[in-house]
Motif scaffolding. Sequence first.
Motif, PDB file in Angstrom:
ATOM      1  N   ALA A   1      -3.667  -7.387  -4.254  1.00 30.18           N
ATOM      2  CA  ALA A   1      -2.330  -6.782  -4.357  1.00 30.18           C
ATOM      3  C   ALA A   1      -1.963  -6.596  -5.828  1.00 30.18           C
ATOM      4  CB  ALA A   1      -1.295  -7.667  -3.657  1.00 30.18           C
ATOM      5  N   PRO A   2      -1.536  -5.385  -6.224  1.00 28.04           N
ATOM      6  CA  PRO A   2      -1.142  -5.167  -7.621  1.00 28.04           C
ATOM      7  C   PRO A   2       0.184  -5.868  -7.921  1.00 28.04           C
ATOM      8  CG  PRO A   2      -0.773  -3.185  -6.320  1.00 28.04           C
ATOM      9  CD  PRO A   2      -1.437  -4.153  -5.421  1.00 28.04           C
ATOM     10  N   PRO A   3       0.519  -6.124  -9.216  1.00 25.61           N
ATOM     11  CA  PRO A   3       1.739  -6.872  -9.532  1.00 25.61           C
ATOM     12  C   PRO A   3       3.006  -6.218  -9.021  1.00 25.61           C
ATOM     13  CG  PRO A   3       0.611  -6.162 -11.531  1.00 25.61           C
ATOM     14  CD  PRO A   3      -0.281  -5.853 -10.405  1.00 25.61           C
ATOM     15  N   GLU A   4       3.045  -4.861  -8.949  1.00 28.85           N
ATOM     16  CA  GLU A   4       4.284  -4.255  -8.453  1.00 28.85           C
ATOM     17  C   GLU A   4       4.485  -4.574  -6.975  1.00 28.85           C
ATOM     18  OE1 GLU A   4       2.143  -2.264 -10.157  1.00 28.85           O
ATOM     19  OE2 GLU A   4       1.324  -0.737  -8.801  1.00 28.85           O
ATOM     20  N   HIS A   5       3.403  -4.886  -6.269  1.00 28.77           N
ATOM     21  CA  HIS A   5       3.534  -5.229  -4.855  1.00 28.77           C
ATOM     22  C   HIS A   5       4.242  -6.571  -4.694  1.00 28.77           C
ATOM     23  CE1 HIS A   5       2.167  -6.318  -0.735  1.00 28.77           C
ATOM     24  NE2 HIS A   5       2.327  -5.040  -0.550  1.00 28.77           N
TER      25      HIS A   5
ATOM     26  N   PHE B   1      11.440 -10.999 -14.095  1.00 36.04           N
ATOM     27  CA  PHE B   1      11.044  -9.670 -13.642  1.00 36.04           C
ATOM     28  C   PHE B   1       9.723  -9.695 -12.889  1.00 36.04           C
ATOM     29  CE2 PHE B   1      14.381  -7.014 -14.973  1.00 36.04           C
ATOM     30  CZ  PHE B   1      14.894  -7.517 -16.150  1.00 36.04           C
ATOM     31  N   ASN B   2       9.023 -10.846 -12.897  1.00 36.06           N
ATOM     32  CA  ASN B   2       7.808 -10.939 -12.086  1.00 36.06           C
ATOM     33  C   ASN B   2       8.117 -10.867 -10.603  1.00 36.06           C
ATOM     34  OD1 ASN B   2       6.253 -11.267 -14.333  1.00 36.06           O
ATOM     35  ND2 ASN B   2       6.235 -13.490 -14.246  1.00 36.06           N
ATOM     36  N   TYR B   3       9.296 -11.377 -10.229  1.00 35.94           N
ATOM     37  CA  TYR B   3       9.635 -11.343  -8.814  1.00 35.94           C
ATOM     38  C   TYR B   3      10.889 -10.519  -8.537  1.00 35.94           C
ATOM     39  CZ  TYR B   3      12.298 -15.401 -10.537  1.00 35.94           C
ATOM     40  OH  TYR B   3      13.105 -16.241 -11.253  1.00 35.94           O
ATOM     41  N   ASN B   4      11.410  -9.861  -9.565  1.00 36.14           N
ATOM     42  CA  ASN B   4      12.541  -8.959  -9.368  1.00 36.14           C
ATOM     43  C   ASN B   4      11.989  -7.549  -9.255  1.00 36.14           C
ATOM     44  OD1 ASN B   4      14.911  -7.507  -9.503  1.00 36.14           O
ATOM     45  ND2 ASN B   4      15.581  -8.333 -11.464  1.00 36.14           N
ATOM     46  N   SER B   5      12.513  -6.757  -8.321  1.00 37.63           N
ATOM     47  CA  SER B   5      11.984  -5.409  -8.162  1.00 37.63           C
ATOM     48  C   SER B   5      12.356  -4.513  -9.343  1.00 37.63           C
ATOM     49  CB  SER B   5      12.515  -4.791  -6.868  1.00 37.63           C
ATOM     50  OG  SER B   5      13.925  -4.756  -6.899  1.00 37.63           O
ATOM     51  N   ALA B   6      13.283  -4.950 -10.192  1.00 36.16           N
ATOM     52  CA  ALA B   6      13.696  -4.134 -11.329  1.00 36.16           C
ATOM     53  C   ALA B   6      12.694  -4.267 -12.474  1.00 36.16           C
ATOM     54  CB  ALA B   6      15.083  -4.580 -11.805  1.00 36.16           C
ATOM     55  N   THR B   7      12.768  -3.316 -13.412  1.00 33.78           N
ATOM     56  CA  THR B   7      11.911  -3.344 -14.604  1.00 33.78           C
ATOM     57  C   THR B   7      12.812  -3.245 -15.825  1.00 33.78           C
ATOM     58  OG1 THR B   7      10.457  -1.978 -13.287  1.00 33.78           O
ATOM     59  CG2 THR B   7       9.821  -2.325 -15.548  1.00 33.78           C
ATOM     60  N   PRO B   8      12.538  -4.024 -16.874  1.00 31.44           N
ATOM     61  CA  PRO B   8      13.435  -3.958 -18.029  1.00 31.44           C
ATOM     62  C   PRO B   8      13.249  -2.650 -18.812  1.00 31.44           C
ATOM     63  CG  PRO B   8      11.647  -5.501 -18.426  1.00 31.44           C
ATOM     64  CD  PRO B   8      11.515  -5.045 -17.015  1.00 31.44           C
TER      65      PRO B   8
ATOM     66  N   TYR C   1      19.443 -16.313  -8.058  1.00 33.85           N
ATOM     67  CA  TYR C   1      20.235 -15.683  -7.008  1.00 33.85           C
ATOM     68  C   TYR C   1      20.870 -14.367  -7.406  1.00 33.85           C
ATOM     69  CZ  TYR C   1      19.863 -20.484  -5.423  1.00 33.85           C
ATOM     70  OH  TYR C   1      19.378 -21.713  -5.082  1.00 33.85           O
ATOM     71  N   PHE C   2      21.638 -14.362  -8.503  1.00 37.49           N
ATOM     72  CA  PHE C   2      22.496 -13.214  -8.763  1.00 37.49           C
ATOM     73  C   PHE C   2      21.738 -11.929  -9.025  1.00 37.49           C
ATOM     74  CE2 PHE C   2      25.811 -15.833  -8.088  1.00 37.49           C
ATOM     75  CZ  PHE C   2      26.238 -16.660  -9.111  1.00 37.49           C
ATOM     76  N   PHE C   3      20.499 -12.016  -9.524  1.00 39.33           N
ATOM     77  CA  PHE C   3      19.792 -10.773  -9.815  1.00 39.33           C
ATOM     78  C   PHE C   3      19.551  -9.972  -8.542  1.00 39.33           C
ATOM     79  CE2 PHE C   3      15.497 -11.226  -8.184  1.00 39.33           C
ATOM     80  CZ  PHE C   3      15.388 -12.579  -7.981  1.00 39.33           C
ATOM     81  N   ARG C   4      19.511 -10.668  -7.402  1.00 39.77           N
ATOM     82  CA  ARG C   4      19.222  -9.965  -6.150  1.00 39.77           C
ATOM     83  C   ARG C   4      20.394  -9.105  -5.693  1.00 39.77           C
ATOM     84  NH1 ARG C   4      14.397 -11.892  -4.435  1.00 39.77           N
ATOM     85  NH2 ARG C   4      13.990 -14.092  -4.735  1.00 39.77           N
ATOM     86  N   LEU C   5      21.568  -9.348  -6.265  1.00 37.47           N
ATOM     87  CA  LEU C   5      22.751  -8.636  -5.813  1.00 37.47           C
ATOM     88  C   LEU C   5      22.883  -7.253  -6.427  1.00 37.47           C
ATOM     89  CD1 LEU C   5      25.264 -11.611  -5.878  1.00 37.47           C
ATOM     90  CD2 LEU C   5      24.293 -10.500  -3.880  1.00 37.47           C
ATOM     91  N   HIS C   6      22.070  -6.920  -7.407  1.00 38.08           N
ATOM     92  CA  HIS C   6      22.173  -5.571  -7.964  1.00 38.08           C
ATOM     93  C   HIS C   6      20.821  -4.941  -8.219  1.00 38.08           C
ATOM     94  CE1 HIS C   6      21.476  -6.953 -12.141  1.00 38.08           C
ATOM     95  NE2 HIS C   6      22.085  -8.034 -11.730  1.00 38.08           N
ATOM     96  N   SER C   7      19.810  -5.293  -7.405  1.00 35.50           N
ATOM     97  CA  SER C   7      18.553  -4.555  -7.474  1.00 35.50           C
ATOM     98  C   SER C   7      18.104  -4.239  -6.049  1.00 35.50           C
ATOM     99  CB  SER C   7      17.491  -5.349  -8.226  1.00 35.50           C
ATOM    100  OG  SER C   7      17.332  -6.612  -7.674  1.00 35.50           O
ATOM    101  N   ILE C   8      17.393  -3.110  -5.913  1.00 33.85           N
ATOM    102  CA  ILE C   8      17.005  -2.637  -4.583  1.00 33.85           C
ATOM    103  C   ILE C   8      15.715  -3.342  -4.195  1.00 33.85           C
ATOM    104  CG2 ILE C   8      16.402  -0.634  -3.217  1.00 33.85           C
ATOM    105  CD1 ILE C   8      17.810   1.068  -5.290  1.00 33.85           C
ATOM    106  N   SER C   9      15.760  -4.187  -3.157  1.00 40.17           N
ATOM    107  CA  SER C   9      14.537  -4.830  -2.712  1.00 40.17           C
ATOM    108  C   SER C   9      14.647  -5.178  -1.246  1.00 40.17           C
ATOM    109  CB  SER C   9      14.255  -6.081  -3.542  1.00 40.17           C
ATOM    110  OG  SER C   9      14.865  -7.191  -2.971  1.00 40.17           O
ATOM    111  N   SER C  10      13.505  -5.515  -0.642  1.00 41.70           N
ATOM    112  CA  SER C  10      13.487  -5.839   0.783  1.00 41.70           C
ATOM    113  C   SER C  10      13.602  -7.345   1.007  1.00 41.70           C
ATOM    114  CB  SER C  10      12.194  -5.326   1.414  1.00 41.70           C
ATOM    115  OG  SER C  10      11.093  -5.887   0.731  1.00 41.70           O
ATOM    116  N   SER C  11      13.909  -8.083  -0.035  1.00 45.58           N
ATOM    117  CA  SER C  11      13.997  -9.534   0.086  1.00 45.58           C
ATOM    118  C   SER C  11      15.128  -9.920   1.031  1.00 45.58           C
ATOM    119  CB  SER C  11      14.250 -10.123  -1.300  1.00 45.58           C
ATOM    120  OG  SER C  11      14.901 -11.354  -1.215  1.00 45.58           O
ATOM    121  N   PRO C  12      14.978 -11.003   1.808  1.00 44.06           N
ATOM    122  CA  PRO C  12      16.036 -11.398   2.738  1.00 44.06           C
ATOM    123  C   PRO C  12      17.349 -11.771   2.050  1.00 44.06           C
ATOM    124  CG  PRO C  12      14.086 -12.780   3.038  1.00 44.06           C
ATOM    125  CD  PRO C  12      13.759 -11.826   1.960  1.00 44.06           C
TER     126      PRO C  12
END
Lengths: 212, 526
Positions: free
Chosen positions: B82-86, B333-340, B397-408
Amino acid sequence: MNANPVECTVKSPVALQIGDTVSDSFRPGVYIIDITLEEAVNIQEISFKNYYTAFVTMRLQQRQAGSKENHAKWVTCLRNHRLMANPHTEAGSQDYFSIYRQQMLTEPDQVTSLRLILRQPSSVWLDFSLEEIKIYSCISEDSDKDVPAWLSTLTPIQEPLDLKGLPDPETVSSSIQQMWALTELMQSSQKSASIGRFDVDGCYDINLLSYT
Amino acid sequence: MIDEGTELSVTIAQIVQRLKGTHLHSQLEREAKECLHRPEIKLESLKEDVRNFLKESGWERKLQNAVYRELNILSPPGHPTAPPEHIKEPLVYMRKAQANWEKRILKSLNSMCTELGVPLARKRPVPEQKEMTNKWNEMGTDEPDLSRFRPVYAPKDFLEVLIGLQNPNQESCDEPSARSHWGLIQVPLNVPDISQLREAYPELDLTTSQLGIDDHTNVPPDLFEYEHIRIGRKVLSEQDSAAAQQYSRQGCPTGLRAQLWALILNATNEPEDIAHYEQLKAGVIHHDLLVDNLIYKDVKLTASNDDYYFVFEDFLYQVLLCFSRDTAVLEHFNYNSATPPKSCVHGKSGAEKVAVVYPPNGLIPFHGFSMYVAPLCFLYNEPSKLYSVFREMYVRYFFRLHSISSSPSGIVSLCLQFERLLQTHLPQLFYHLREIGAQPLRIAFKWMVRAFSGYLCTDQLLLLWDRILGYDSLEIVAVLAAAVFAFRAENLMEVTSLASAEAVLADLSTLKVMPLLQIFLFATVI
């Protein structure tokens, strides 16, 4: 794991449905992917990337020892293996998977062709298949990538060692302590902690952000 | 072969690699060396004796807490191919949507920068640096001209992007069917229903005591409160992160909350953390960033106007300006769907360009960002401690509130969960609101993006955040949003427009969070 996948031909998926595939508006819920191998292989692992397939069944055709004129038998080695936890939702829909020989119902030895039966019972999705299918064969016993047993006890990961007539690693390592101390030094100097400076030589003048 | 044993070895190797070179590692080595002088350490049983010493002096517990923190952050070991973006985000269309959204933000920032003629980053001249150092503790008294700056985006812009998210492989039918979803979110993510939520949140049960309900004035404190505080003190003396997390599920007593949260997050205030904070402060003084003005504007527009948080204005600047300079945040950013966002800087030696991240922590603040920090100001009065806790809460926690991801715990799942809960348990209300053009998500989104900060009164908000930490998930935010709608359902059934629906739900400051959650989860008829 062997790094190189074996050569194989993966045919495009064929839908299984009653009626004309072109005119009927129903979408198929089963696809078949046939894979032929150039030579008979002992399979160690099959890896693929899922694309909305819910269940996969694998059947393989093995070359029978001795009887060349008989048609080779098809056996099921994996039955209804679940890829998506819930076929209606996204979890697992685009994940990478590996099936190892230990998970298979029969020993996948001397395999000449494979048939993957993909099922997706949910009507939510328009299409489904498997991508990037790779087959890896078993590593042979006398490969020249083998390392002497005493070197393998120096790895940092402490896996339980299965000693079969080999000397006890503790006694061996105490007699090669110099080598060990050197490797420890090398490992300890590789840190993952960052330095923390964001500027380049004290300069951090930026005018525009790049889009790539 | 990937089986449990190998997965465990891989995880152990990853955690060892991450903890190597940290301050804890060198402290443990130093302690182990110094304990050799002690009389009870014998040469024959050296390994055992040193281990026992580290256990008894509390160092093993610190290592345990550090490992627990890494386990919480570490994403499960993915497939080797699996590539890192996955790992950041497995679904391709969500990655694309996030990339497009980021491009829009960058364009907006670039155009603001060229319009105003202000550089994105520049080195401060020495007199300005001196002035900055002098007024460090009272930046709130400054009244710079911020009228030309505007926030890069607001939550409602982000909501439009989420509404437009579509899976290209999904069948979209416009006719209402048995499967049709009345809400705005179109993606079919797996969200738990009430029976699954009941299993996941058993400590919020009607028969379990908790703070927020059983510490009310008419309940005698020796029934629950005193015992709970006693257990809380014991947890703090043991200094065990996992135990503190479990404890927090029933709420943290006000007097112990600050220490308990720091323990759960493993946010320390050692000399090295204070030194790190001073380094960041130096970064603020030496370089002036455009995002600083965005932060000033945001604080002035949100926290300074809030009755509860205006007193903390100076703290907010001290934390947020330093946060922008912190490159340690880039790890998430390793586990955040966003990129700096990136840019180029000319190195001093020659004309070659070096790629850098802008701002140094990779995050561009949006309207309302400072509200993530504001409630924490009630708990911590030392800027470096406040900073450590905020940074840890953000990267967990808070980073998940403003990035688009499929995380629960991601905002997309939270929105979908809110809409599903409402459609399943309050179908009449949902249908009515939909008919009058007041889609419930349009009202509830702003609450969820801020995790209710600035909408609830502070003690209730802190009780909610206790549970976020205790259950290590933001799902409770979506459940609370649905519970608020359930509570005000009668009034909402009588409104006839979006504006009046918003008026009914404008003021949440009188709500009590825990009774609402408990009733919605455990007293709803399924």
